[in-house]
Design a protein around this motif. Structure first.
Motif, PDB file in Angstrom:
ATOM      1  N   MET A 217       0.814  -1.047   0.082  1.00 55.50           N
ATOM      2  CA  MET A 217      -0.048   0.028   0.097  1.00 55.50           C
ATOM      3  C   MET A 217       0.785   1.209  -0.136  1.00 55.50           C
ATOM      4  O   MET A 217       1.778   1.329   0.529  1.00 55.50           O
ATOM      5  N   SER A 218       0.253   2.285  -0.345  1.00 56.28           N
ATOM      6  CA  SER A 218       1.010   3.738  -0.340  1.00 56.28           C
ATOM      7  C   SER A 218       0.822   4.132   0.854  1.00 56.28           C
ATOM      8  O   SER A 218      -0.065   3.647   1.645  1.00 56.28           O
ATOM      9  N   ALA A 219       2.022   4.762   1.579  1.00 50.99           N
ATOM     10  CA  ALA A 219       1.904   5.393   2.977  1.00 50.99           C
ATOM     11  C   ALA A 219       0.547   6.429   2.959  1.00 50.99           C
ATOM     12  O   ALA A 219      -0.073   6.399   4.020  1.00 50.99           O
ATOM     13  N   GLU A 220       0.223   7.159   1.740  1.00 47.23           N
ATOM     14  CA  GLU A 220      -0.882   7.975   2.040  1.00 47.23           C
ATOM     15  C   GLU A 220      -2.321   7.153   2.204  1.00 47.23           C
ATOM     16  O   GLU A 220      -3.204   7.672   3.083  1.00 47.23           O
ATOM     17  N   SER A 221      -2.388   5.988   1.410  1.00 50.62           N
ATOM     18  CA  SER A 221      -3.655   5.214   1.584  1.00 50.62           C
ATOM     19  C   SER A 221      -3.553   4.848   3.115  1.00 50.62           C
ATOM     20  O   SER A 221      -4.720   4.868   3.680  1.00 50.62           O
ATOM     21  N   ILE A 222      -2.587   4.299   3.665  1.00 48.24           N
ATOM     22  CA  ILE A 222      -2.843   3.755   5.238  1.00 48.24           C
ATOM     23  C   ILE A 222      -3.100   4.763   6.077  1.00 48.24           C
ATOM     24  O   ILE A 222      -3.883   4.603   6.780  1.00 48.24           O
ATOM     25  N   PHE A 223      -2.369   5.963   5.800  1.00 49.29           N
ATOM     26  CA  PHE A 223      -2.888   7.017   6.764  1.00 49.29           C
ATOM     27  C   PHE A 223      -4.325   7.629   6.445  1.00 49.29           C
ATOM     28  O   PHE A 223      -4.857   7.953   7.571  1.00 49.29           O
ATOM     29  N   VAL A 224      -4.755   7.560   5.425  1.00 50.25           N
ATOM     30  CA  VAL A 224      -6.275   7.966   5.248  1.00 50.25           C
ATOM     31  C   VAL A 224      -7.093   7.005   6.054  1.00 50.25           C
ATOM     32  O   VAL A 224      -8.119   7.305   6.733  1.00 50.25           O
ATOM     33  N   TYR A 225      -6.975   5.844   5.873  1.00 52.03           N
ATOM     34  CA  TYR A 225      -7.468   4.772   6.602  1.00 52.03           C
ATOM     35  C   TYR A 225      -7.538   4.931   8.088  1.00 52.03           C
ATOM     36  O   TYR A 225      -8.481   4.870   8.801  1.00 52.03           O
ATOM     37  N   MET A 226      -6.245   5.378   8.680  1.00 53.85           N
ATOM     38  CA  MET A 226      -6.143   5.559   9.981  1.00 53.85           C
ATOM     39  C   MET A 226      -7.009   6.806  10.504  1.00 53.85           C
ATOM     40  O   MET A 226      -7.649   6.620  11.588  1.00 53.85           O
ATOM     41  N   ALA A 227      -6.994   7.778   9.465  1.00 51.88           N
ATOM     42  CA  ALA A 227      -8.051   9.132  10.042  1.00 51.88           C
ATOM     43  C   ALA A 227      -9.268   8.556  10.026  1.00 51.88           C
ATOM     44  O   ALA A 227     -10.206   9.016  10.773  1.00 51.88           O
ATOM     45  N   ILE A 228      -9.743   7.944   8.940  1.00 52.49           N
ATOM     46  CA  ILE A 228     -11.141   7.302   8.856  1.00 52.49           C
ATOM     47  C   ILE A 228     -11.561   6.612  10.227  1.00 52.49           C
ATOM     48  O   ILE A 228     -12.664   6.849  10.789  1.00 52.49           O
ATOM     49  N   SER A 229     -10.835   5.828  10.659  1.00 51.12           N
ATOM     50  CA  SER A 229     -10.873   4.909  11.744  1.00 51.12           C
ATOM     51  C   SER A 229     -11.254   5.894  13.071  1.00 51.12           C
ATOM     52  O   SER A 229     -11.840   5.697  13.862  1.00 51.12           O
ATOM     53  N   ALA A 230     -10.271   6.711  12.987  1.00 54.40           N
ATOM     54  CA  ALA A 230     -10.098   7.540  14.357  1.00 54.40           C
ATOM     55  C   ALA A 230     -11.634   8.387  14.200  1.00 54.40           C
ATOM     56  O   ALA A 230     -12.057   8.618  15.385  1.00 54.40           O
ATOM     57  N   VAL A 231     -11.897   8.811  13.235  1.00 52.62           N
ATOM     58  CA  VAL A 231     -13.222   9.836  13.116  1.00 52.62           C
ATOM     59  C   VAL A 231     -14.334   8.901  13.295  1.00 52.62           C
ATOM     60  O   VAL A 231     -15.149   9.320  14.357  1.00 52.62           O
ATOM     61  N   VAL A 232     -14.372   7.829  12.861  1.00 52.49           N
ATOM     62  CA  VAL A 232     -16.107   7.069  13.089  1.00 52.49           C
ATOM     63  C   VAL A 232     -15.815   6.451  14.581  1.00 52.49           C
ATOM     64  O   VAL A 232     -16.875   5.855  15.026  1.00 52.49           O
ATOM     65  N   SER A 233     -14.672   6.546  15.233  1.00 58.98           N
ATOM     66  CA  SER A 233     -14.475   6.230  16.563  1.00 58.98           C
ATOM     67  C   SER A 233     -14.926   7.120  17.527  1.00 58.98           C
ATOM     68  O   SER A 233     -15.133   6.882  18.615  1.00 58.98           O
ATOM     69  N   ILE A 234     -15.059   8.470  17.004  1.00 60.03           N
ATOM     70  CA  ILE A 234     -15.684   9.506  18.006  1.00 60.03           C
ATOM     71  C   ILE A 234     -17.026   9.098  18.759  1.00 60.03           C
ATOM     72  O   ILE A 234     -16.852   9.638  19.957  1.00 60.03           O
ATOM     73  N   PRO A 235     -17.807   8.563  18.166  1.00 65.52           N
ATOM     74  CA  PRO A 235     -19.071   8.649  19.024  1.00 65.52           C
ATOM     75  C   PRO A 235     -18.802   7.709  20.098  1.00 65.52           C
ATOM     76  O   PRO A 235     -19.327   7.837  21.449  1.00 65.52           O
ATOM     77  N   VAL A 236     -17.804   6.817  20.087  1.00 61.95           N
ATOM     78  CA  VAL A 236     -17.457   5.953  21.319  1.00 61.95           C
ATOM     79  C   VAL A 236     -16.965   6.717  22.392  1.00 61.95           C
ATOM     80  O   VAL A 236     -17.008   6.677  23.579  1.00 61.95           O
ATOM     81  N   ALA A 237     -15.948   7.579  21.991  1.00 61.69           N
ATOM     82  CA  ALA A 237     -15.652   8.523  22.842  1.00 61.69           C
ATOM     83  C   ALA A 237     -16.503   9.497  23.614  1.00 61.69           C
ATOM     84  O   ALA A 237     -16.408   9.824  25.000  1.00 61.69           O
ATOM     85  N   LEU A 238     -17.290   9.917  22.735  1.00 60.28           N
ATOM     86  CA  LEU A 238     -18.253  10.862  23.565  1.00 60.28           C
ATOM     87  C   LEU A 238     -19.372   9.918  24.561  1.00 60.28           C
ATOM     88  O   LEU A 238     -19.836  10.513  25.345  1.00 60.28           O
ATOM     89  N   ALA A 239     -19.478   8.807  23.988  1.00 59.07           N
ATOM     90  CA  ALA A 239     -20.271   7.852  25.148  1.00 59.07           C
ATOM     91  C   ALA A 239     -19.541   7.651  26.438  1.00 59.07           C
ATOM     92  O   ALA A 239     -20.320   7.598  27.337  1.00 59.07           O
ATOM     93  N   MET A 240     -18.377   7.697  26.354  1.00 59.00           N
ATOM     94  CA  MET A 240     -17.619   7.316  27.442  1.00 59.00           C
ATOM     95  C   MET A 240     -17.243   8.798  28.379  1.00 59.00           C
ATOM     96  O   MET A 240     -16.864   8.785  29.497  1.00 59.00           O
ATOM     97  N   THR A 241     -17.578   9.913  27.836  1.00 52.68           N
ATOM     98  CA  THR A 241     -17.546  11.250  28.384  1.00 52.68           C
ATOM     99  C   THR A 241     -18.465  11.484  29.352  1.00 52.68           C
ATOM    100  O   THR A 241     -19.804  11.222  29.163  1.00 52.68           O
ATOM    101  N   ASP A 242     -18.220  12.032  30.680  1.00 48.51           N
ATOM    102  CA  ASP A 242     -19.270  12.344  31.623  1.00 48.51           C
ATOM    103  C   ASP A 242     -19.637  13.826  31.605  1.00 48.51           C
ATOM    104  O   ASP A 242     -19.055  14.504  32.109  1.00 48.51           O
ATOM    105  N   PHE A 243     -20.615  13.803  30.882  1.00 49.55           N
ATOM    106  CA  PHE A 243     -21.041  15.056  30.720  1.00 49.55           C
ATOM    107  C   PHE A 243     -21.886  15.788  31.873  1.00 49.55           C
ATOM    108  O   PHE A 243     -22.185  16.960  31.731  1.00 49.55           O
ATOM    109  N   SER A 244     -21.880  15.044  32.931  1.00 54.63           N
ATOM    110  CA  SER A 244     -22.535  15.465  34.184  1.00 54.63           C
ATOM    111  C   SER A 244     -21.585  16.645  34.844  1.00 54.63           C
ATOM    112  O   SER A 244     -21.960  17.385  35.701  1.00 54.63           O
TER     113      SER A 244
END
Length: 295
Positions: A176-203
Protein backbone atom coordinates in the motif's frame (compact mmCIF):
# COMPACT_ATOMS: atom_id res chain seq x y z
CA UNK A 1 18.59 11.05 -0.82
CA UNK A 2 19.46 7.46 0.21
CA UNK A 3 17.10 5.04 1.94
CA UNK A 4 18.62 5.56 5.38
CA UNK A 5 18.23 9.35 5.26
CA UNK A 6 14.64 8.86 4.11
CA UNK A 7 13.52 6.82 7.13
CA UNK A 8 15.71 8.75 9.54
CA UNK A 9 14.26 12.10 8.49
CA UNK A 10 10.70 10.89 8.92
CA UNK A 11 11.55 9.20 12.23
CA UNK A 12 13.13 12.41 13.55
CA UNK A 13 10.04 14.39 12.49
CA UNK A 14 7.85 11.95 14.43
CA UNK A 15 10.15 12.17 17.46
CA UNK A 16 10.02 15.98 17.47
CA UNK A 17 6.27 16.32 16.94
CA UNK A 18 5.41 13.57 19.42
CA UNK A 19 7.96 14.85 21.91
CA UNK A 20 6.43 18.34 21.95
CA UNK A 21 2.92 16.84 21.92
CA UNK A 22 3.75 14.64 24.91
CA UNK A 23 4.96 17.60 26.94
CA UNK A 24 1.74 19.57 26.54
CA UNK A 25 -1.01 17.07 25.75
CA UNK A 26 -2.25 17.03 29.36
CA UNK A 27 -2.69 20.81 29.59
CA UNK A 28 -6.29 20.99 28.25
CA UNK A 29 -7.30 18.18 30.64
CA UNK A 30 -5.81 20.14 33.54
CA UNK A 31 -8.12 23.01 32.52
CA UNK A 32 -11.27 20.90 32.59
CA UNK A 33 -11.40 19.40 29.09
CA UNK A 34 -11.89 15.59 29.41
CA UNK A 35 -9.46 13.09 27.89
CA UNK A 36 -12.26 11.51 25.88
CA UNK A 37 -13.04 14.84 24.24
CA UNK A 38 -9.33 15.34 23.62
CA UNK A 39 -9.55 12.11 21.63
CA UNK A 40 -12.43 13.54 19.58
CA UNK A 41 -10.39 16.68 18.86
CA UNK A 42 -7.37 14.56 17.90
CA UNK A 43 -9.48 12.52 15.49
CA UNK A 44 -10.64 15.72 13.80
CA UNK A 45 -7.04 16.98 13.53
CA UNK A 46 -6.26 13.82 11.54
CA UNK A 47 -8.46 15.13 8.72
CA UNK A 48 -6.18 17.91 7.32
CA UNK A 49 -3.09 15.66 7.06
CA UNK A 50 -5.30 12.94 5.56
CA UNK A 51 -6.59 15.36 2.91
CA UNK A 52 -2.99 16.37 2.17
CA UNK A 53 -1.98 12.70 1.89
CA UNK A 54 -4.98 11.92 -0.33
CA UNK A 55 -4.12 14.77 -2.72
CA UNK A 56 -0.46 13.73 -2.71
CA UNK A 57 -1.56 10.25 -3.81
CA UNK A 58 -3.40 11.80 -6.75
CA UNK A 59 -6.80 11.40 -5.17
CA UNK A 60 -6.50 7.62 -5.30
CA UNK A 61 -7.35 5.46 -2.28
CA UNK A 62 -6.46 1.79 -2.54
CA UNK A 63 -9.66 -0.16 -1.96
CA UNK A 64 -8.78 -3.77 -2.72
CA UNK A 65 -9.70 -6.25 0.07
CA UNK A 66 -6.16 -6.49 1.46
CA UNK A 67 -5.68 -2.72 1.60
CA UNK A 68 -9.10 -2.22 3.13
CA UNK A 69 -8.49 -4.87 5.79
CA UNK A 70 -5.00 -3.69 6.71
CA UNK A 71 -5.89 0.01 6.63
CA UNK A 72 -8.90 -0.36 8.89
CA UNK A 73 -7.04 -2.78 11.19
CA UNK A 74 -4.25 -0.23 11.65
CA UNK A 75 -6.69 2.58 12.35
CA UNK A 76 -8.97 0.63 14.67
CA UNK A 77 -6.06 -0.85 16.65
CA UNK A 78 -4.79 2.69 17.28
CA UNK A 79 -8.20 4.09 18.17
CA UNK A 80 -9.20 1.02 20.17
CA UNK A 81 -5.99 1.14 22.15
CA UNK A 82 -6.67 4.76 23.06
CA UNK A 83 -10.20 3.92 24.22
CA UNK A 84 -8.90 1.05 26.38
CA UNK A 85 -6.32 3.41 27.84
CA UNK A 86 -9.04 5.84 28.94
CA UNK A 87 -10.75 2.98 30.79
CA UNK A 88 -7.50 1.69 32.27
CA UNK A 89 -6.44 4.99 33.82
CA UNK A 90 -9.89 5.38 35.37
CA UNK A 91 -9.61 2.07 37.21
CA UNK A 92 -5.88 1.67 37.83
CA UNK A 93 -2.64 3.50 38.71
CA UNK A 94 -1.15 5.47 35.82
CA UNK A 95 2.36 4.99 37.24
CA UNK A 96 2.04 1.25 36.57
CA UNK A 97 -0.09 1.39 33.43
CA UNK A 98 2.21 3.56 31.31
CA UNK A 99 5.41 1.55 31.94
CA UNK A 100 3.51 -1.55 30.75
CA UNK A 101 2.21 0.17 27.63
CA UNK A 102 5.65 1.60 26.86
CA UNK A 103 6.87 -1.90 26.06
CA UNK A 104 4.68 -2.17 22.93
CA UNK A 105 7.77 -1.76 20.66
CA UNK A 106 9.02 -5.09 22.03
CA UNK A 107 6.02 -6.80 20.42
CA UNK A 108 6.58 -4.89 17.16
CA UNK A 109 10.22 -5.96 17.15
CA UNK A 110 9.36 -9.60 17.86
CA UNK A 111 6.74 -9.73 15.10
CA UNK A 112 9.02 -7.98 12.58
CA UNK A 113 11.92 -10.28 13.47
CA UNK A 114 9.86 -13.48 13.20
CA UNK A 115 7.38 -12.65 10.44
CA UNK A 116 9.22 -10.15 8.24
CA UNK A 117 12.72 -11.55 8.87
CA UNK A 118 14.05 -8.09 9.66
CA UNK A 119 17.61 -7.91 11.01
CA UNK A 120 20.00 -5.15 12.01
CA UNK A 121 23.67 -4.74 12.85
CA UNK A 122 25.41 -4.71 16.22
CA UNK A 123 24.92 -0.97 16.74
CA UNK A 124 21.24 -1.30 15.91
CA UNK A 125 20.84 -4.34 18.16
CA UNK A 126 22.43 -2.52 21.10
CA UNK A 127 20.28 0.52 20.37
CA UNK A 128 17.11 -1.59 20.41
CA UNK A 129 18.02 -3.12 23.78
CA UNK A 130 18.83 0.27 25.32
CA UNK A 131 15.63 1.78 23.93
CA UNK A 132 13.50 -0.98 25.43
CA UNK A 133 15.29 -0.59 28.77
CA UNK A 134 14.72 3.18 28.75
CA UNK A 135 10.98 3.16 28.07
CA UNK A 136 9.60 1.99 31.46
CA UNK A 137 11.99 4.31 33.31
CA UNK A 138 10.22 7.45 32.08
CA UNK A 139 7.13 6.61 34.15
CA UNK A 140 8.64 4.37 36.82
CA UNK A 141 7.86 5.26 40.43
CA UNK A 142 10.17 3.58 42.99
CA UNK A 143 8.31 1.66 45.67
CA UNK A 144 4.98 2.08 43.90
CA UNK A 145 2.60 -0.83 44.39
CA UNK A 146 -0.84 -1.57 43.11
CA UNK A 147 -3.10 -4.57 43.30
CA UNK A 148 -3.70 -6.32 40.01
CA UNK A 149 -7.19 -5.71 38.72
CA UNK A 150 -9.03 -5.16 35.43
CA UNK A 151 -6.67 -2.25 34.69
CA UNK A 152 -3.77 -4.69 34.25
CA UNK A 153 -5.47 -6.62 31.45
CA UNK A 154 -6.56 -3.35 29.86
CA UNK A 155 -2.96 -2.11 29.92
CA UNK A 156 -1.75 -5.35 28.36
CA UNK A 157 -4.48 -5.04 25.72
CA UNK A 158 -3.26 -1.53 24.84
CA UNK A 159 0.31 -2.86 24.64
CA UNK A 160 -0.80 -5.57 22.23
CA UNK A 161 -2.98 -3.22 20.16
CA UNK A 162 -0.25 -0.64 19.63
CA UNK A 163 2.51 -3.22 19.15
CA UNK A 164 0.50 -5.06 16.48
CA UNK A 165 -0.57 -1.76 14.90
CA UNK A 166 3.05 -0.75 14.28
CA UNK A 167 3.77 -4.19 12.78
CA UNK A 168 0.75 -3.89 10.49
CA UNK A 169 1.91 -0.44 9.35
CA UNK A 170 5.19 -1.97 8.22
CA UNK A 171 3.41 -4.95 6.66
CA UNK A 172 0.94 -2.72 4.80
CA UNK A 173 3.72 -0.59 3.35
CA UNK A 174 4.78 -3.56 1.22
CA UNK A 175 1.62 -3.33 -0.88
CA UNK A 176 0.00 0.00 0.00
CA UNK A 177 0.99 3.62 -0.37
CA UNK A 178 1.79 5.44 2.86
CA UNK A 179 -0.92 7.93 1.94
CA UNK A 180 -3.64 5.27 1.72
CA UNK A 181 -2.57 3.82 5.07
CA UNK A 182 -2.86 7.20 6.75
CA UNK A 183 -6.24 7.97 5.19
CA UNK A 184 -7.60 4.72 6.63
CA UNK A 185 -6.10 5.66 10.01
CA UNK A 186 -7.92 8.99 9.88
CA UNK A 187 -11.21 7.38 8.85
CA UNK A 188 -10.98 4.89 11.73
CA UNK A 189 -10.21 7.66 14.20
CA UNK A 190 -13.17 9.78 13.09
CA UNK A 191 -15.72 6.95 13.09
CA UNK A 192 -14.64 6.10 16.66
CA UNK A 193 -15.59 9.57 17.95
CA UNK A 194 -19.10 8.45 19.06
CA UNK A 195 -17.48 5.87 21.35
CA UNK A 196 -15.37 8.59 22.96
CA UNK A 197 -18.43 10.79 23.38
CA UNK A 198 -20.32 7.90 25.01
CA UNK A 199 -17.46 7.48 27.49
CA UNK A 200 -17.54 11.18 28.45
CA UNK A 201 -19.14 12.20 31.75
CA UNK A 202 -21.14 15.23 30.63
CA UNK A 203 -22.57 15.62 34.14
CA UNK A 204 -19.27 17.30 34.98
CA UNK A 205 -18.41 20.83 33.75
CA UNK A 206 -16.62 20.86 30.40
CA UNK A 207 -14.29 23.72 29.54
CA UNK A 208 -15.12 24.95 26.03
CA UNK A 209 -12.86 28.01 26.18
CA UNK A 210 -9.64 28.70 24.33
CA UNK A 211 -7.61 26.50 26.71
CA UNK A 212 -10.02 23.61 26.19
CA UNK A 213 -10.84 22.31 22.69
CA UNK A 214 -8.92 25.02 20.84
CA UNK A 215 -5.68 24.48 22.73
CA UNK A 216 -6.23 20.73 22.40
CA UNK A 217 -6.49 21.11 18.62
CA UNK A 218 -3.18 23.00 18.41
CA UNK A 219 -1.45 20.32 20.49
CA UNK A 220 -3.12 17.29 18.90
CA UNK A 221 -2.30 18.34 15.34
CA UNK A 222 1.34 17.63 16.28
CA UNK A 223 0.32 14.06 17.05
CA UNK A 224 -1.41 13.75 13.68
CA UNK A 225 1.56 15.11 11.73
CA UNK A 226 3.84 12.75 13.64
CA UNK A 227 1.59 9.81 12.78
CA UNK A 228 1.80 10.62 9.07
CA UNK A 229 5.59 10.89 9.30
CA UNK A 230 5.71 7.57 11.18
CA UNK A 231 3.93 5.76 8.34
CA UNK A 232 6.58 7.07 5.94
CA UNK A 233 9.37 6.11 8.37
CA UNK A 234 8.08 2.53 8.41
CA UNK A 235 7.88 2.60 4.63
CA UNK A 236 11.57 3.38 4.19
CA UNK A 237 13.05 1.85 7.35
CA UNK A 238 12.96 -1.39 9.29
CA UNK A 239 10.29 -1.67 11.96
CA UNK A 240 12.78 -3.18 14.42
CA UNK A 241 14.76 0.07 14.20
CA UNK A 242 12.08 2.71 13.63
CA UNK A 243 9.75 1.57 16.44
CA UNK A 244 12.26 1.63 19.33
CA UNK A 245 13.92 4.81 18.06
CA UNK A 246 10.66 6.78 17.90
CA UNK A 247 9.26 5.35 21.12
CA UNK A 248 12.45 6.16 23.02
CA UNK A 249 13.24 9.46 21.32
CA UNK A 250 9.83 11.08 21.74
CA UNK A 251 9.67 10.56 25.56
CA UNK A 252 13.25 11.79 25.71
CA UNK A 253 12.28 15.12 24.13
CA UNK A 254 9.13 15.27 26.28
CA UNK A 255 11.23 14.84 29.42
CA UNK A 256 13.68 17.55 28.34
CA UNK A 257 10.85 20.00 27.58
CA UNK A 258 9.11 19.17 30.88
CA UNK A 259 12.34 19.81 32.75
CA UNK A 260 12.79 23.15 31.01
CA UNK A 261 9.21 24.24 31.69
CA UNK A 262 9.20 23.11 35.31
CA UNK A 263 12.73 24.29 35.99
CA UNK A 264 13.37 21.15 38.00
CA UNK A 265 15.53 18.06 37.71
CA UNK A 266 13.77 14.68 37.46
CA UNK A 267 14.50 11.73 39.71
CA UNK A 268 17.33 9.26 39.09
CA UNK A 269 15.13 6.73 37.26
CA UNK A 270 13.86 9.27 34.75
CA UNK A 271 17.39 10.61 34.28
CA UNK A 272 18.57 7.06 33.58
CA UNK A 273 15.74 6.72 31.04
CA UNK A 274 16.80 9.97 29.35
CA UNK A 275 20.44 8.83 29.15
CA UNK A 276 19.57 5.39 27.77
CA UNK A 277 17.09 6.83 25.24
CA UNK A 278 19.64 9.37 24.01
CA UNK A 279 22.29 6.69 23.53
CA UNK A 280 19.78 4.32 21.92
CA UNK A 281 18.61 6.94 19.42
CA UNK A 282 22.22 7.75 18.53
CA UNK A 283 23.13 4.10 17.95
CA UNK A 284 20.02 3.43 15.87
CA UNK A 285 20.73 6.50 13.74
CA UNK A 286 24.38 5.49 13.23
CA UNK A 287 23.63 1.87 12.28
CA UNK A 288 24.59 1.52 8.60
CA UNK A 289 22.01 0.10 6.22
CA UNK A 290 22.84 -3.41 5.01
CA UNK A 291 24.97 -4.38 8.03
CA UNK A 292 23.17 -7.27 9.69
CA UNK A 293 23.81 -9.70 12.50
CA UNK A 294 23.05 -13.18 11.20
CA UNK A 295 20.39 -15.04 13.19
Amino acid sequence: MNTQSHWLGYALLTMVTWGVWGAFTGVPTEHGFPDTLVYAVWALTMIPPAVYAFKRAGGVLQRDPRSLALGLAIGLLGAGGQMLLFRAVKTGPAYLIFPIISLSPALTIALSFLMLRERTGRLGLLGIVLALLSLPLFDYTPGARGELGPWFMLAVAVLVAWGVQAYFIKLANATMSAESIFVYMAISAVVSIPVALAMTDFSQPVNLGWNGPWLAAVIQVLNSIGALALVHAFRHGKAIVVSPMVNAGAPLLTAVIAMAVAGAMPGPFKMAGVALALLAALLLALQPEGAEVKA
